[in-house]
Design an enzyme around this catalytic site. Sequence first.
Site, PDB file in Angstrom:
ATOM      1  N   TRP A  21       0.840  -1.219   0.000  1.00  0.00           N
ATOM      2  CA  TRP A  21       0.000   0.000   0.000  1.00  0.00           C
ATOM      3  C   TRP A  21       0.869   1.262   0.000  1.00  0.00           C
ATOM      4  O   TRP A  21       1.838   1.320   0.754  1.00  0.00           O
ATOM      5  CB  TRP A  21      -0.912  -0.018   1.234  1.00  0.00           C
ATOM      6  N   TYR A  54      -4.889  -0.539  -4.707  1.00  0.00           N
ATOM      7  CA  TYR A  54      -3.608   0.116  -4.465  1.00  0.00           C
ATOM      8  C   TYR A  54      -3.038   0.649  -5.789  1.00  0.00           C
ATOM      9  O   TYR A  54      -2.839  -0.108  -6.744  1.00  0.00           O
ATOM     10  CB  TYR A  54      -2.599  -0.839  -3.804  1.00  0.00           C
ATOM     11  N   ARG A 230       6.122   9.186   3.951  1.00  0.00           N
ATOM     12  CA  ARG A 230       4.745   8.998   3.508  1.00  0.00           C
ATOM     13  C   ARG A 230       3.889  10.236   3.765  1.00  0.00           C
ATOM     14  O   ARG A 230       3.069  10.610   2.934  1.00  0.00           O
ATOM     15  CB  ARG A 230       4.135   7.781   4.226  1.00  0.00           C
ATOM     16  N   GLN A 292      14.634  -0.097   5.752  1.00  0.00           N
ATOM     17  CA  GLN A 292      13.508  -0.211   6.705  1.00  0.00           C
ATOM     18  C   GLN A 292      13.141  -1.678   6.893  1.00  0.00           C
ATOM     19  O   GLN A 292      12.892  -2.142   8.013  1.00  0.00           O
ATOM     20  CB  GLN A 292      12.288   0.549   6.164  1.00  0.00           C
TER      21      GLN A 292
HETATM   22  N1  LIG Z   1      -6.840  -3.884   4.601  1.00  0.00           N
HETATM   23  C1  LIG Z   1      -6.663  -2.600   4.615  1.00  0.00           C
HETATM   24  O1  LIG Z   1      -7.624  -1.805   4.573  1.00  0.00           O
HETATM   25  C2  LIG Z   1      -5.261  -2.051   4.694  1.00  0.00           C
HETATM   26  C3  LIG Z   1      -5.034  -0.691   4.966  1.00  0.00           C
HETATM   27  C4  LIG Z   1      -3.720  -0.242   5.063  1.00  0.00           C
HETATM   28  C5  LIG Z   1      -2.657  -1.139   4.878  1.00  0.00           C
HETATM   29  N2  LIG Z   1      -2.918  -2.449   4.587  1.00  0.00           N
HETATM   30  C6  LIG Z   1      -1.825  -3.433   4.341  1.00  0.00           C
HETATM   31  O2  LIG Z   1      -0.871  -3.407   5.376  1.00  0.00           O
HETATM   32  C7  LIG Z   1       0.421  -3.112   4.851  1.00  0.00           C
HETATM   33  C8  LIG Z   1       1.223  -2.347   5.881  1.00  0.00           C
HETATM   34  O3  LIG Z   1       0.561  -1.116   6.200  1.00  0.00           O
HETATM   35  P1  LIG Z   1       1.402   0.204   6.265  1.00  0.00           P
HETATM   36  O4  LIG Z   1       2.214   0.359   5.033  1.00  0.00           O
HETATM   37  O5  LIG Z   1       0.475   1.286   6.672  1.00  0.00           O
HETATM   38  O6  LIG Z   1       2.410  -0.181   7.477  1.00  0.00           O
HETATM   39  P2  LIG Z   1       3.202   0.738   8.507  1.00  0.00           P
HETATM   40  O7  LIG Z   1       4.269  -0.140   9.044  1.00  0.00           O
HETATM   41  O8  LIG Z   1       2.282   1.345   9.484  1.00  0.00           O
HETATM   42  O9  LIG Z   1       3.821   1.919   7.614  1.00  0.00           O
HETATM   43  C9  LIG Z   1       4.806   1.612   6.658  1.00  0.00           C
HETATM   44  C10 LIG Z   1       5.554   2.897   6.270  1.00  0.00           C
HETATM   45  O10 LIG Z   1       6.229   3.429   7.403  1.00  0.00           O
HETATM   46  C11 LIG Z   1       7.536   3.857   7.019  1.00  0.00           C
HETATM   47  N3  LIG Z   1       8.498   2.950   7.690  1.00  0.00           N
HETATM   48  C12 LIG Z   1       8.447   1.600   7.792  1.00  0.00           C
HETATM   49  N4  LIG Z   1       9.471   1.128   8.498  1.00  0.00           N
HETATM   50  C13 LIG Z   1      10.207   2.179   8.869  1.00  0.00           C
HETATM   51  C14 LIG Z   1      11.393   2.312   9.625  1.00  0.00           C
HETATM   52  N5  LIG Z   1      12.006   1.246  10.139  1.00  0.00           N
HETATM   53  N6  LIG Z   1      11.875   3.557   9.815  1.00  0.00           N
HETATM   54  C15 LIG Z   1      11.245   4.658   9.297  1.00  0.00           C
HETATM   55  N7  LIG Z   1      10.130   4.585   8.561  1.00  0.00           N
HETATM   56  C16 LIG Z   1       9.593   3.352   8.357  1.00  0.00           C
HETATM   57  C17 LIG Z   1       7.591   3.734   5.497  1.00  0.00           C
HETATM   58  O11 LIG Z   1       7.048   4.917   4.916  1.00  0.00           O
HETATM   59  P3  LIG Z   1       7.937   6.142   4.351  1.00  0.00           P
HETATM   60  O12 LIG Z   1       9.354   5.683   4.239  1.00  0.00           O
HETATM   61  O13 LIG Z   1       7.330   6.488   3.042  1.00  0.00           O
HETATM   62  O14 LIG Z   1       7.750   7.251   5.346  1.00  0.00           O
HETATM   63  C18 LIG Z   1       6.638   2.586   5.251  1.00  0.00           C
HETATM   64  O15 LIG Z   1       6.133   2.536   3.939  1.00  0.00           O
HETATM   65  C19 LIG Z   1       0.105  -2.340   3.552  1.00  0.00           C
HETATM   66  O16 LIG Z   1       1.161  -2.363   2.638  1.00  0.00           O
HETATM   67  C20 LIG Z   1      -1.082  -3.107   3.055  1.00  0.00           C
HETATM   68  O17 LIG Z   1      -0.667  -4.302   2.442  1.00  0.00           O
HETATM   69  C21 LIG Z   1      -4.194  -2.914   4.511  1.00  0.00           C
END
Ligand SMILES: NC(=O)c1ccc[n+]([C@@H]2O[C@H](COP(=O)([O-])OP(=O)(O)OC[C@H]3O[C@@H](n4cnc5c(N)ncnc54)[C@H](OP(=O)(O)O)[C@@H]3O)[C@@H](O)[C@H]2O)c1
Length: 326
Positions: A21, A54, A230, A292
């Site tokens: 996503w 997505y 993000r 990350q």
């Molecule tokens: N079912 C649903 O309605 C729904 C909704 C949302 C998500 N999802 C699923 O869940 C997955 C994960 O959700 P999410 O992407 O929101 O997860 P998250 O872990 O909350 O956010 C991920 C984002 O945080 C940042 N990040 C991750 N690790 C980091 C680190 N170690 N240090 C600094 N920044 C870090 C990155 O963004 P930046 O580097 O761009 O800042 C990364 O893309 C999605 O890809 C999707 O498959 C499902």
Amino acid sequence: MEYRSLGRTGIKVSELSLGSWITFKNQVDVDAAAEIMAAAYDAGVNFFDNAEAYAGGKSEEVMGAALKKLGWRRESYLVTTKIYWGLQDGVNESNTLNRKRLIEGINGSLKRFQLDYVDVLYCHRADKNTPIEETVWAMHNIIEWGKAMYWGTSMWSAAEIVEAIWVAEKHHLHKPVVEQPVYNLFERGHFAGEYARFYKEYGYGSTTFSPLASGLLSGKYNAGIPDDSRAATTNMGWLKESVTNKDNLAKVQALESVAKELGCTISQLSLAWCLKNPFVSTVITGASRGSQLHENMKASEVAPKLTPEILERIDKIFGVKEEEEE
Ligand SMILES: NC(=O)c1ccc[n+]([C@@H]2O[C@H](COP(=O)([O-])OP(=O)(O)OC[C@H]3O[C@@H](n4cnc5c(N)ncnc54)[C@H](OP(=O)(O)O)[C@@H]3O)[C@@H](O)[C@H]2O)c1
């Protein structure tokens, strides 16, 4: 990497997994996606999450092209997708789980992925307008035709899921087996309330999302919004508000001191907290770059360090009283 049962199915999923996503297509091209997915796979991840919505279908194309490039055996990994919002605004094509849309939807996803089947097909939201019998029959047929192995729900109420299970049981159809809810230190309510009994009784699986609250729980927003984050991307007004909220930032800063004591990062601690929940089958992580991913995969090593005392301290930081946790 530890593997957990996907609810009461015979399938095992890596406790940490990867989703696409926002990242795939918008921040990450095919080569970068392949690199991130390879790092995840090498760390033991076997579950890759996607959705037709997505990047307007492009995220599935990027993941499919990356899989082709990586050339892994299809049997060695799981791919998921979700249907609900649709890719067109037509009257029967958006915000629906009608039979026509679900069947046309899975066919479109498989084409974009260049795959013969997905492993889990989720109904991305509940549809109050389509009879549940119609949705359950369509999902059953999709499984019978070999286009999906299992089906699940995302952000459905416990009552809606129970209804789908009852309909499936009544007609001897494939039941939904897994929910995909939001679950992180800020949004921790999912397993309480109406779901508290539900997971125990039905043995439903859960693949939880946004474990870092879109990055807030990494600490990256403590000194403002980085240009390459993000929250700096377009259409993220809601996230900008959340990552500049003083209360939220104070909690993340307090969490940092616990992370330091445990010798880990705030991200690893936040992911490890999700892993401590025995009802979680897999924590779906997101990453816009390989570094990350590498950092986040070490959360499995941190989880055993979260003793009851540490968990209590974390609860205090997030203002949770004992009775709310039941
Ligand atoms: N079912 C649903 O309605 C729904 C909704 C949302 C998500 N999802 C699923 O869940 C997955 C994960 O959700 P999410 O992407 O929101 O997860 P998250 O872990 O909350 O956010 C991920 C984002 O945080 C940042 N990040 C991750 N690790 C980091 C680190 N170690 N240090 C600094 N920044 C870090 C990155 O963004 P930046 O580097 O761009 O800042 C990364 O893309 C999605 O890809 C999707 O498959 C499902």
